[in-house]
Design a protein around this motif. Sequence first.
Motif, mmCIF file in Angstrom:
data_model
loop_
_atom_site.group_PDB
_atom_site.id
_atom_site.type_symbol
_atom_site.label_atom_id
_atom_site.label_comp_id
_atom_site.label_asym_id
_atom_site.label_seq_id
_atom_site.Cartn_x
_atom_site.Cartn_y
_atom_site.Cartn_z
ATOM 1 N N TYR A 1 3.310 7.309 4.573
ATOM 2 C CA TYR A 1 4.203 7.519 5.711
ATOM 3 C C TYR A 1 5.557 6.862 5.455
ATOM 4 N N ALA A 2 5.549 5.679 4.851
ATOM 5 C CA ALA A 2 6.816 5.013 4.534
ATOM 6 C C ALA A 2 7.610 5.828 3.522
ATOM 7 N N ASN A 3 6.918 6.484 2.605
ATOM 8 C CA ASN A 3 7.599 7.311 1.610
ATOM 9 C C ASN A 3 8.418 8.421 2.268
ATOM 10 N N ARG A 4 7.926 8.961 3.366
ATOM 11 C CA ARG A 4 8.623 10.067 4.019
ATOM 12 C C ARG A 4 9.543 9.630 5.156
ATOM 13 N N LEU A 5 9.274 8.491 5.784
ATOM 14 C CA LEU A 5 10.030 8.117 6.980
ATOM 15 C C LEU A 5 11.163 7.134 6.702
ATOM 16 N N SER B 1 11.663 1.840 -2.384
ATOM 17 C CA SER B 1 10.413 1.820 -3.145
ATOM 18 C C SER B 1 9.682 0.495 -2.956
ATOM 19 N N ALA B 2 10.436 -0.606 -2.875
ATOM 20 C CA ALA B 2 9.808 -1.902 -2.626
ATOM 21 C C ALA B 2 9.211 -1.964 -1.226
ATOM 22 N N TRP B 3 9.882 -1.346 -0.253
ATOM 23 C CA TRP B 3 9.376 -1.376 1.117
ATOM 24 C C TRP B 3 8.199 -0.443 1.310
ATOM 25 N N GLU B 4 8.063 0.578 0.485
ATOM 26 C CA GLU B 4 6.832 1.370 0.497
ATOM 27 C C GLU B 4 5.639 0.467 0.184
ATOM 28 N N VAL B 5 5.811 -0.368 -0.826
ATOM 29 C CA VAL B 5 4.747 -1.299 -1.210
ATOM 30 C C VAL B 5 4.533 -2.343 -0.116
ATOM 31 N N HIS B 6 5.637 -2.858 0.449
ATOM 32 C CA HIS B 6 5.502 -3.849 1.519
ATOM 33 C C HIS B 6 4.714 -3.266 2.697
ATOM 34 N N CYS B 7 4.945 -2.001 3.004
ATOM 35 C CA CYS B 7 4.234 -1.363 4.119
ATOM 36 C C CYS B 7 2.727 -1.321 3.858
ATOM 37 N N PHE B 8 2.336 -1.115 2.616
ATOM 38 C CA PHE B 8 0.913 -1.130 2.265
ATOM 39 C C PHE B 8 0.296 -2.472 2.623
ATOM 40 N N PHE B 9 0.936 -3.546 2.207
ATOM 41 C CA PHE B 9 0.376 -4.876 2.439
ATOM 42 C C PHE B 9 0.562 -5.330 3.886
ATOM 43 N N VAL C 1 17.055 12.548 -5.775
ATOM 44 C CA VAL C 1 15.623 12.345 -5.539
ATOM 45 C C VAL C 1 15.410 10.921 -5.030
ATOM 46 N N ARG C 2 14.599 10.781 -3.996
ATOM 47 C CA ARG C 2 14.364 9.468 -3.406
ATOM 48 C C ARG C 2 13.682 8.529 -4.386
ATOM 49 N N ASP C 3 13.963 7.253 -4.257
ATOM 50 C CA ASP C 3 13.348 6.229 -5.095
ATOM 51 C C ASP C 3 11.967 5.903 -4.544
ATOM 52 N N SER C 4 10.932 6.116 -5.348
ATOM 53 C CA SER C 4 9.564 5.895 -4.893
ATOM 54 C C SER C 4 8.689 5.473 -6.061
ATOM 55 N N ARG C 5 7.743 4.584 -5.778
ATOM 56 C CA ARG C 5 6.774 4.185 -6.803
ATOM 57 C C ARG C 5 5.698 5.254 -6.981
ATOM 58 N N GLY C 6 5.433 6.025 -5.956
ATOM 59 C CA GLY C 6 4.441 7.089 -6.050
ATOM 60 C C GLY C 6 3.075 6.571 -6.464
ATOM 61 N N GLY C 7 2.374 7.383 -7.252
ATOM 62 C CA GLY C 7 1.043 7.010 -7.706
ATOM 63 C C GLY C 7 1.040 5.862 -8.689
ATOM 64 N N ASP C 8 2.175 5.565 -9.305
ATOM 65 C CA ASP C 8 2.243 4.445 -10.244
ATOM 66 C C ASP C 8 1.943 3.121 -9.553
ATOM 67 N N PHE C 9 2.234 3.028 -8.257
ATOM 68 C CA PHE C 9 1.936 1.791 -7.537
ATOM 69 C C PHE C 9 0.442 1.503 -7.550
ATOM 70 N N PHE C 10 -0.381 2.498 -7.224
ATOM 71 C CA PHE C 10 -1.827 2.289 -7.195
ATOM 72 C C PHE C 10 -2.381 2.052 -8.594
ATOM 73 N N PRO D 1 14.629 5.853 5.193
ATOM 74 C CA PRO D 1 15.833 6.595 4.799
ATOM 75 C C PRO D 1 15.901 6.804 3.281
ATOM 76 N N VAL D 2 16.335 7.991 2.883
ATOM 77 C CA VAL D 2 16.383 8.324 1.458
ATOM 78 C C VAL D 2 17.354 7.414 0.714
ATOM 79 N N ASP D 3 18.452 7.037 1.356
ATOM 80 C CA ASP D 3 19.462 6.219 0.697
ATOM 81 C C ASP D 3 19.236 4.725 0.904
ATOM 82 N N PHE D 4 18.066 4.340 1.404
ATOM 83 C CA PHE D 4 17.735 2.933 1.583
ATOM 84 C C PHE D 4 17.648 2.266 0.219
ATOM 85 N N ALA D 5 18.375 1.160 0.034
ATOM 86 C CA ALA D 5 18.534 0.570 -1.299
ATOM 87 C C ALA D 5 17.209 0.121 -1.901
ATOM 88 N N THR D 6 16.338 -0.483 -1.118
ATOM 89 C CA THR D 6 15.073 -1.015 -1.650
ATOM 90 C C THR D 6 13.878 -0.264 -1.057
#
Length: 560
Positions: free
Chosen positions: A417-421, A430-438, A128-137, A423-428
Motif C-alpha cells: 500500500y505504501a508503494n502505491r500511496l 523506498s526507505a519509507w516503504e520498508v519503514h511501513c512494513f516494520f 519510474v518511482r523509487d521502490s525496493r520491490g521484491g528485493d526488500f523481502f 508520493p512518487v517524487d518523495f525523496a526517501t
Amino acid sequence: MKETFFRTLSWLHTWAGLLVCWILLLIFFAGSLSYFRHEMSLWAEPELHRGAFQDYQVDQVANQLEKGQSYIETHSAPTTQRWLINFPTDRSPMLSFAWQLPPEKGQRRGKIEQHTALADGSGVITNVRDSRGGDFFYRLHFDLHYMSAITARYIVGVCTMFMLIALISGIVIHKRIFKDLFSFRQNKGARSWLDAHNVSSVIALPYHLMITYTGLITLMLMYIPWTVSTAYPEDNQAFLKELNPARQTEKASGIQAEQVCLSQLLPQVQAEWGDAPIKQVIVSYPKDQNSQVTFYQNTGKEVTDESSILVFNGVTGELKYASPHEVSGTVATYDTMMSLHTARFAAPLLRILFFFCGLLGCAMVASGTLMWAIRLRQKQQKAIDKGEKASRGLRLVEGLNFMFILGLPLGAAAFFYANRLLPVDFATRSAWEVHCFFIALTAMGVWAFFGRSRRHWQLALMIIGALYCALPILNAFTSPSHFIDNIRSQQWTLVGFDIVALLLGSAMLFASTRLSAVIKTLQKPSRKNTATAEKVRRKQPDPSYANELASSSPLEEAKS
C-alpha cells in the motif's frame, strides 16, 4: 539429559525450535515471498505496466546495444563507475539502460539509475518511482534490517542451525510420521494444533530439509572461514581471484581511453555461445584504460547457479576470459545448492510449489509457538482461575505470537500500500516503504499489549484479509492497466499477483469467519454452567486466545 533417549530428543526438539521461532517465522515468510521477487518488483513499478513489456529478439540485440551505449553516454555522469544494459527475460520482460554512480560516504555500493526503453523503440521511460520491490523481502530473509549485514547473517546462521537440529530431532522422535501425515482432528483444542504442526511439517519435510541445509551452505565461508585462512594464510584475495577470476577487475587507472563499441563484440560472443540469449552487459570503469566489458548469458532453467560469462577488454575488445564448459565437482555441487535454495532455475509452477512449501514452513513454526503458549497457560490455569495474573513469560509468548503471526502479513500489505500511496517524487519513498512494513509489525505488538483474545485475532484477520482482497482494486486505481486489461494483454505476471492477493485475503477472511463462529458457540453456555461461567468472566474479562484454545478440550500430549 532426560530419563530416556526419546525424552532427551523431545526436549531438544522443543527448545531448539522455540528459542528462535519468531526469527524463523520472519525468515520463512520473507523467503517464501522471495520466490516471486521479480514479479513483486514489476508490480511495484506501475509506470512500466503499459508499453514497456517486450520479448528477447536475437536480430535486435546489436541495435539495442548501440542505442543503450549511446543513451548511457549521453545521460550518465562522467564519474559513472558502471554501465548496465539489461535485456528482456521471462521474469523481467523489459529492456533497460542503467548506470551506477560512485558510492557516497558510508555506502558500500553507489546508487543505480535505471531507465526502461519502450517496446516500440520510440523512447525511454524515466519517471519510474523509487521502490525496493521484491528485493526488500529477498534481502530481509538473510540480512534482516536496521543492523549490519554481517551481524544479521550470523544471527540467521545460528537460527538456521537451530532449525536443522529441530528438524533432525523431530524426525527421530516422530515414530508415526507417515500416519500423522493423514491425521487431522478438528475442534480438539491443543490436539488440533499438534496435528496442524505435524501435517505442515511432514508434507513439506523434504523442502524443509533442503532449504535449511542449503541456507547454511550459501554462507558457509563466512561461518567456517578457517579452511580459507589455512590454505591462504597471507592473502584472502588470492582465494577470491582463484575462485572467481571473472569478477576480479582492475581498478580504474584514471587515464581516459576510447570505449569499444559494444555491438562490435557480438561476433565474438556468437562464436562462443551461438544464438544463446544474452541477459546483461556490464561495462566496468567506462572510458578508462582499464575498462572491462562483461556479457552474461541467460542460462534458462538449468539447476545451477553458475553464471556463463565472457569478459572483454573495454578498449581493445580482446577476449580476456570465458567461463569454462566444465567445472569441478565441488563448484558444480555448490552452484546446484545455491540454485536449489533460490529456485532461480524453476518454472512458474515449480516456484508456486516452493512458495506453498514455504507457507507450510510458516504454518509449522506458527503452530509450534501457539502450542507452546497453550502448554504454558495450561500449567498456570488453576492459578489464573483463582484471579491471579498470568506470568510475564506467558504474556510475552502470547504477545509475540500475536505480533509476528499477524504482523508479518499485515506488514507485507502495508509495504504494498505504501508503494502505491506514497508520493512518487518523495525523496526517501523506498526507505519509507520498508519503514511501513516494520511500523505495521510494531503496531500488532502494541495491539497485543492491550488484548490478545480470540476476538482480537478475529478482528485482526478480518482487517488483514480485507486489505489483501483490496490490493487488485488499489492496482486498478494507481496503475495504467487493471486486472481485465492485463488478461487481455496477457501480462500474466500482474494477473498472478492480483490472484494470489485475492487467495491470501480470502483465506484470512475465512479464518476470521471460523473464529467468529467459534466465539458465538462459546457465548452460549449451558444452564448448568451459567453461574460458573459468569464468575470466570468477571475474574478474567479478556482471556487470551491460547487459553480459549486450551479450554475447548483437555491438552493431549503427543504419543510416541
